[in-house]
Design a protein around this motif. Sequence first.
Motif, short mmCIF file in Angstrom:
data_model
loop_
_atom_site.label_atom_id
_atom_site.label_comp_id
_atom_site.label_asym_id
_atom_site.label_seq_id
_atom_site.Cartn_x
_atom_site.Cartn_y
_atom_site.Cartn_z
N ILE A 1 14.49 17.64 -17.50
CA ILE A 1 15.35 18.12 -16.05
C ILE A 1 14.81 19.38 -15.29
N ALA A 2 13.98 20.05 -16.61
CA ALA A 2 13.48 21.59 -15.88
C ALA A 2 12.26 21.21 -14.54
N ALA A 3 11.59 20.09 -14.74
CA ALA A 3 10.45 19.37 -14.60
C ALA A 3 10.65 18.28 -13.28
N ILE A 4 11.16 17.92 -12.77
CA ILE A 4 11.28 17.24 -12.35
C ILE A 4 12.76 18.42 -10.57
N HIS A 5 13.20 17.35 -9.90
CA HIS A 5 13.28 17.83 -8.64
C HIS A 5 15.28 17.62 -8.25
N ALA A 6 15.31 17.29 -8.75
CA ALA A 6 16.43 15.91 -9.15
C ALA A 6 16.95 14.97 -10.08
N TRP A 7 18.06 14.74 -10.62
CA TRP A 7 18.83 13.66 -11.70
C TRP A 7 20.26 13.24 -11.37
N THR A 8 20.24 12.17 -11.37
CA THR A 8 21.71 11.92 -11.21
C THR A 8 22.31 10.71 -12.13
N PRO A 9 22.44 10.97 -13.91
CA PRO A 9 22.87 10.14 -14.51
C PRO A 9 24.58 9.40 -14.14
N LYS A 10 24.57 7.95 -14.45
CA LYS A 10 25.61 7.67 -14.47
C LYS A 10 25.93 6.84 -15.84
N CYS A 11 26.42 7.33 -16.76
CA CYS A 11 27.10 6.73 -17.87
C CYS A 11 27.99 6.75 -18.22
N TYR A 12 28.02 5.31 -18.65
CA TYR A 12 28.80 4.14 -19.69
C TYR A 12 28.95 4.26 -21.35
N THR A 13 29.77 3.88 -21.20
CA THR A 13 29.89 2.83 -22.98
C THR A 13 29.49 2.16 -22.63
N PRO A 14 29.40 1.44 -24.13
CA PRO A 14 29.24 0.12 -24.08
C PRO A 14 30.58 -0.96 -22.99
N GLU A 15 31.64 -0.40 -23.71
CA GLU A 15 32.64 -1.33 -23.22
C GLU A 15 32.78 -1.04 -21.85
N GLU A 16 32.54 0.70 -21.25
CA GLU A 16 32.78 0.03 -20.26
C GLU A 16 31.84 -0.34 -18.73
N TRP A 17 30.67 -0.83 -19.50
CA TRP A 17 28.99 -1.02 -18.96
C TRP A 17 29.21 -2.88 -19.23
N GLU A 18 30.21 -3.45 -20.15
CA GLU A 18 30.08 -4.26 -19.88
C GLU A 18 31.77 -5.35 -18.94
N LYS A 19 32.18 -3.95 -19.21
CA LYS A 19 33.37 -4.42 -17.71
C LYS A 19 32.70 -4.69 -16.19
N LYS A 20 32.10 -2.93 -15.87
CA LYS A 20 31.12 -2.98 -14.79
C LYS A 20 30.40 -4.47 -14.55
N LYS A 21 29.71 -5.00 -15.22
CA LYS A 21 28.94 -6.57 -15.06
C LYS A 21 29.56 -7.15 -15.15
N ALA A 22 30.76 -7.06 -15.46
CA ALA A 22 31.31 -8.82 -15.23
C ALA A 22 32.23 -8.78 -13.93
N SER A 23 32.51 -7.48 -13.70
CA SER A 23 33.22 -7.23 -11.99
C SER A 23 32.11 -7.89 -10.74
#
Length: 100
Positions: free
Chosen positions: A78-100
């Motif tokens: 991260i120190a070597a780049i300009h911008a970093w945007t993470p979107k973090c999910y648990t496996p359960e949250e990710w499955e719900k997001k994919k289903a919707s």
Amino acid sequence: MSARTDVEAQETQATTGVTPNTLGATLKEKLEASHVDIQDLSGGCGQMFEAVIVSPQFTKKTTLARHRLVNGTLKEEIAAIHAWTPKCYTPEEWEKKKAS
């Protein structure tokens, strides 16, 4: 430190070693991420990334705690780049997001 040309972009990635592949490999190894999708939004210069990260290590953590965990894991990158945007999910949250 953004690149103005394709040659500069290649030089930036070569000198920093930061690419979507290297970021993804580190996240999979250190955070046991089951899914990592990293997009280079900078047009190839390796200076602006957005990431979707799915890890069981995010369970019972706030969004801020998740971001701190990811940022701590990628501190040098991260120190070597300009911008970093993470979107973090648990496996359960990710499955719900994919289903919707």
